[in-house]
Structure formats: C-alpha cells, structure tokens
Design a protein around this motif. Structure first.
Motif, PDB file in Angstrom:
ATOM      1  N   ILE A  34       0.846  -1.203   0.000  1.00  0.00           N
ATOM      2  CA  ILE A  34       0.000   0.000   0.000  1.00  0.00           C
ATOM      3  C   ILE A  34       0.880   1.252   0.000  1.00  0.00           C
ATOM      4  N   ASP A  35       1.838   1.307   0.905  1.00  0.00           N
ATOM      5  CA  ASP A  35       2.733   2.471   0.984  1.00  0.00           C
ATOM      6  C   ASP A  35       3.511   2.657  -0.323  1.00  0.00           C
ATOM      7  N   ASP A  36       3.982   1.567  -0.891  1.00  0.00           N
ATOM      8  CA  ASP A  36       4.749   1.640  -2.134  1.00  0.00           C
ATOM      9  C   ASP A  36       3.868   2.099  -3.304  1.00  0.00           C
ATOM     10  N   LEU A  37       2.610   1.661  -3.328  1.00  0.00           N
ATOM     11  CA  LEU A  37       1.692   2.110  -4.384  1.00  0.00           C
ATOM     12  C   LEU A  37       1.437   3.616  -4.275  1.00  0.00           C
ATOM     13  N   ILE A  38       1.246   4.105  -3.064  1.00  0.00           N
ATOM     14  CA  ILE A  38       1.039   5.549  -2.879  1.00  0.00           C
ATOM     15  C   ILE A  38       2.265   6.309  -3.377  1.00  0.00           C
ATOM     16  N   ALA A  39       3.448   5.859  -2.999  1.00  0.00           N
ATOM     17  CA  ALA A  39       4.687   6.512  -3.438  1.00  0.00           C
ATOM     18  C   ALA A  39       4.826   6.457  -4.960  1.00  0.00           C
ATOM     19  N   THR A  40       4.463   5.334  -5.548  1.00  0.00           N
ATOM     20  CA  THR A  40       4.565   5.166  -7.006  1.00  0.00           C
ATOM     21  C   THR A  40       3.623   6.126  -7.723  1.00  0.00           C
ATOM     22  N   ALA A  41       2.384   6.219  -7.253  1.00  0.00           N
ATOM     23  CA  ALA A  41       1.411   7.131  -7.869  1.00  0.00           C
ATOM     24  C   ALA A  41       1.904   8.577  -7.779  1.00  0.00           C
ATOM     25  N   MET A  42       2.410   8.960  -6.616  1.00  0.00           N
ATOM     26  CA  MET A  42       2.883  10.337  -6.431  1.00  0.00           C
ATOM     27  C   MET A  42       4.064  10.639  -7.352  1.00  0.00           C
ATOM     28  N   ALA A  55       2.507  -5.267 -11.211  1.00  0.00           N
ATOM     29  CA  ALA A  55       2.639  -6.728 -11.326  1.00  0.00           C
ATOM     30  C   ALA A  55       2.277  -7.460 -10.033  1.00  0.00           C
ATOM     31  N   GLN A  56       1.390  -6.869  -9.223  1.00  0.00           N
ATOM     32  CA  GLN A  56       0.883  -7.507  -8.006  1.00  0.00           C
ATOM     33  C   GLN A  56      -0.623  -7.706  -8.194  1.00  0.00           C
ATOM     34  N   SER A  57      -1.020  -8.911  -8.496  1.00  0.00           N
ATOM     35  CA  SER A  57      -2.406  -9.171  -8.893  1.00  0.00           C
ATOM     36  C   SER A  57      -3.328  -9.336  -7.681  1.00  0.00           C
ATOM     37  N   TYR A  58      -3.553  -8.208  -6.995  1.00  0.00           N
ATOM     38  CA  TYR A  58      -4.458  -8.163  -5.841  1.00  0.00           C
ATOM     39  C   TYR A  58      -5.548  -7.132  -6.089  1.00  0.00           C
ATOM     40  N   ARG A  59      -6.692  -7.331  -5.436  1.00  0.00           N
ATOM     41  CA  ARG A  59      -7.812  -6.389  -5.554  1.00  0.00           C
ATOM     42  C   ARG A  59      -7.562  -5.208  -4.610  1.00  0.00           C
ATOM     43  N   LEU A  60      -6.650  -4.379  -5.025  1.00  0.00           N
ATOM     44  CA  LEU A  60      -6.218  -3.205  -4.274  1.00  0.00           C
ATOM     45  C   LEU A  60      -5.904  -2.096  -5.250  1.00  0.00           C
ATOM     46  N   PHE A  61      -6.401  -0.907  -4.947  1.00  0.00           N
ATOM     47  CA  PHE A  61      -5.929   0.265  -5.671  1.00  0.00           C
ATOM     48  C   PHE A  61      -5.911   1.468  -4.753  1.00  0.00           C
ATOM     49  N   ILE A  62      -5.212   2.494  -5.222  1.00  0.00           N
ATOM     50  CA  ILE A  62      -5.094   3.765  -4.514  1.00  0.00           C
ATOM     51  C   ILE A  62      -5.829   4.812  -5.334  1.00  0.00           C
ATOM     52  N   VAL A  63      -6.656   5.623  -4.676  1.00  0.00           N
ATOM     53  CA  VAL A  63      -7.232   6.816  -5.297  1.00  0.00           C
ATOM     54  C   VAL A  63      -6.540   7.989  -4.625  1.00  0.00           C
ATOM     55  N   ALA A  64      -5.881   8.816  -5.431  1.00  0.00           N
ATOM     56  CA  ALA A  64      -5.041   9.892  -4.892  1.00  0.00           C
ATOM     57  C   ALA A  64      -5.167  11.139  -5.764  1.00  0.00           C
ATOM     58  N   SER A  65      -6.374  11.650  -5.873  1.00  0.00           N
ATOM     59  CA  SER A  65      -6.598  12.817  -6.720  1.00  0.00           C
ATOM     60  C   SER A  65      -5.895  14.043  -6.149  1.00  0.00           C
ATOM     61  N   ALA A  81      -6.264   3.959   0.184  1.00  0.00           N
ATOM     62  CA  ALA A  81      -6.180   2.558  -0.246  1.00  0.00           C
ATOM     63  C   ALA A  81      -7.576   1.960  -0.217  1.00  0.00           C
ATOM     64  N   MET A  82      -7.963   1.321  -1.313  1.00  0.00           N
ATOM     65  CA  MET A  82      -9.275   0.687  -1.430  1.00  0.00           C
ATOM     66  C   MET A  82      -9.049  -0.788  -1.739  1.00  0.00           C
ATOM     67  N   ILE A  83      -9.424  -1.638  -0.779  1.00  0.00           N
ATOM     68  CA  ILE A  83      -9.138  -3.068  -0.842  1.00  0.00           C
ATOM     69  C   ILE A  83     -10.438  -3.827  -1.075  1.00  0.00           C
ATOM     70  N   ASN A  84     -10.403  -4.798  -1.984  1.00  0.00           N
ATOM     71  CA  ASN A  84     -11.585  -5.598  -2.350  1.00  0.00           C
ATOM     72  C   ASN A  84     -12.796  -4.699  -2.624  1.00  0.00           C
ATOM     73  N   PRO A  85     -12.627  -3.684  -3.497  1.00  0.00           N
ATOM     74  CA  PRO A  85     -13.695  -2.716  -3.728  1.00  0.00           C
ATOM     75  C   PRO A  85     -14.846  -3.278  -4.553  1.00  0.00           C
ATOM     76  N   LYS A  86     -16.004  -2.635  -4.411  1.00  0.00           N
ATOM     77  CA  LYS A  86     -17.212  -2.987  -5.181  1.00  0.00           C
ATOM     78  C   LYS A  86     -17.945  -1.710  -5.544  1.00  0.00           C
ATOM     79  N   ILE A  87     -18.566  -1.710  -6.699  1.00  0.00           N
ATOM     80  CA  ILE A  87     -19.522  -0.665  -7.066  1.00  0.00           C
ATOM     81  C   ILE A  87     -20.891  -1.242  -6.741  1.00  0.00           C
ATOM     82  N   VAL A  88     -21.607  -0.624  -5.809  1.00  0.00           N
ATOM     83  CA  VAL A  88     -22.894  -1.173  -5.362  1.00  0.00           C
ATOM     84  C   VAL A  88     -24.084  -0.496  -6.029  1.00  0.00           C
TER      85      VAL A  88
END
Length: 177
Positions: A34-42, A55-65, A81-88
């Motif tokens: 999670i920390d590395d993804l935030i740093a990568t996006a920034m 290359a990490q196939s997990y249901r995780l993403f960062i939203v960092a507008s 960090a949004m883990i195992n997200p769903k659009i309801v």
C-alpha cells in the motif's frame, strides 16, 4: 522503507487478468505494498494506481486525486487505499471524460463512465467503508476498478478518433485552464 515500484505497460499479461481477493490485509508485506503504491502514484503524477499495474495481482488500488502536470484540474484528496472494492450502485447518467493510464504511456482517451457511483471497500485498517463518489473521483475509482478485472481504458473507448497523444491532450488542457 517506502519505494516507488516499476509500472508494467500494456502488453504485459498481468494487466489482463482478474486480480485476487485480498485475504490478509494486515500482513506487513501487504501494508508495505500500500505504501509503495502511494509513493509510485505520487512519483509518476498519477491520480490513482492499481496493484496489477506493478505486477501484483491483488484487488487493491489507490485513489489519490490532486492537481499535477498530468491532471492540472484534479480535486485534492488524501491518498486512499481501497481493498476488495465494489460498485454497489451507479447513476443512469454516463459522461465522457479524458483518461490516461500509467500503464498506457503517452496516450489519452475519451472514456464513458458513470457520473456518480456508490462504492464499498475495506480500508487499510480492515474497516468496511461506504462512499458516494461523483465526477472526477468517480472516474478514477471506475478506471482503477477496471484494472482489477483486466480491463484497460483503451477497451472502453467507443470511437478510434477518441484516442489522442498525451501532447495533444496537454494542448487541450492548456486551452481550458
């Protein structure tokens, strides 16, 4: 220590696979991701990034507008960090907007997305979150959510003429700011 990770590009098969559900949110290696993804996006001037993009196939993403050279008009928000997200739920209204992707460098596309969505996800502390997102942040969520299902923004473009280079996009942005 937080590190910026290498971003894989279109053509890498990881980007076309369904990502795995995260089972152990509290694992130190997952928290580091999670920390590395935030740093990568920034570092890459992204407003979001999904684990499959590194290359990490997990249901995780960062939203960092936030405003940056790639998205000068983006609203400011804390990286989340949004883990195992769903659009309801989603609005009936669909709007087209310009999107780029760190895994599809140099290109932008005019992509239709729901204007408003209701979402659920687990935060990095293991707590279930529910939110309503609109406009640009809803677009980021839908774009990153697609990554978890092996879909890229280029798959959603309705007309080939809706694809332009980053240079042409920057000309458009500079005329509207």
């Amino acid at each position: 220590m937080t590190a910026s990770l290498p971003i894989i590009h279109v053509g890498n098969p990881t980007l076309r696979h369904q990502a795995a559900v995260v089972e152990d949110i509290h694992a130190p290696a997952f928290q580091q991701l999670i920390d590395d993804l935030i740093a990568t996006a920034m570092q890459a001037n992204g407003v979001g990034i999904a684990a499959p993009q590194v290359a990490q196939s997990y249901r995780l993403f960062i939203v960092a507008s936030r405003p940056n050279p790639r998205y000068p008009n983006a609203p400011e928000m804390k990286p989340t960090a949004m883990i195992n997200p769903k659009i309801v739920a989603h609005s009936k209204e669909v709007v087209k907007g310009w999107e780029g992707c760190l895994s599809v460098p140099g290109m932008r596309g005019l992509v239709p997305r729901y204007q408003a969505i209701a979402v659920e996800y687990t935060n990095r502390h293991g707590q279930l979150q529910q939110q309503e997102l609109t406009d640009f942040v809803a677009r980021i969520f839908q774009h990153e959510f697609d990554h978890l299902n092996g879909v890229l923004f280029i798959d959603r473009i309705e007309n080939p003429s809706d694809m332009i280079t980053e240079q042409e996009y920057q000309k458009i942005v500079s005329q509207t700011t």
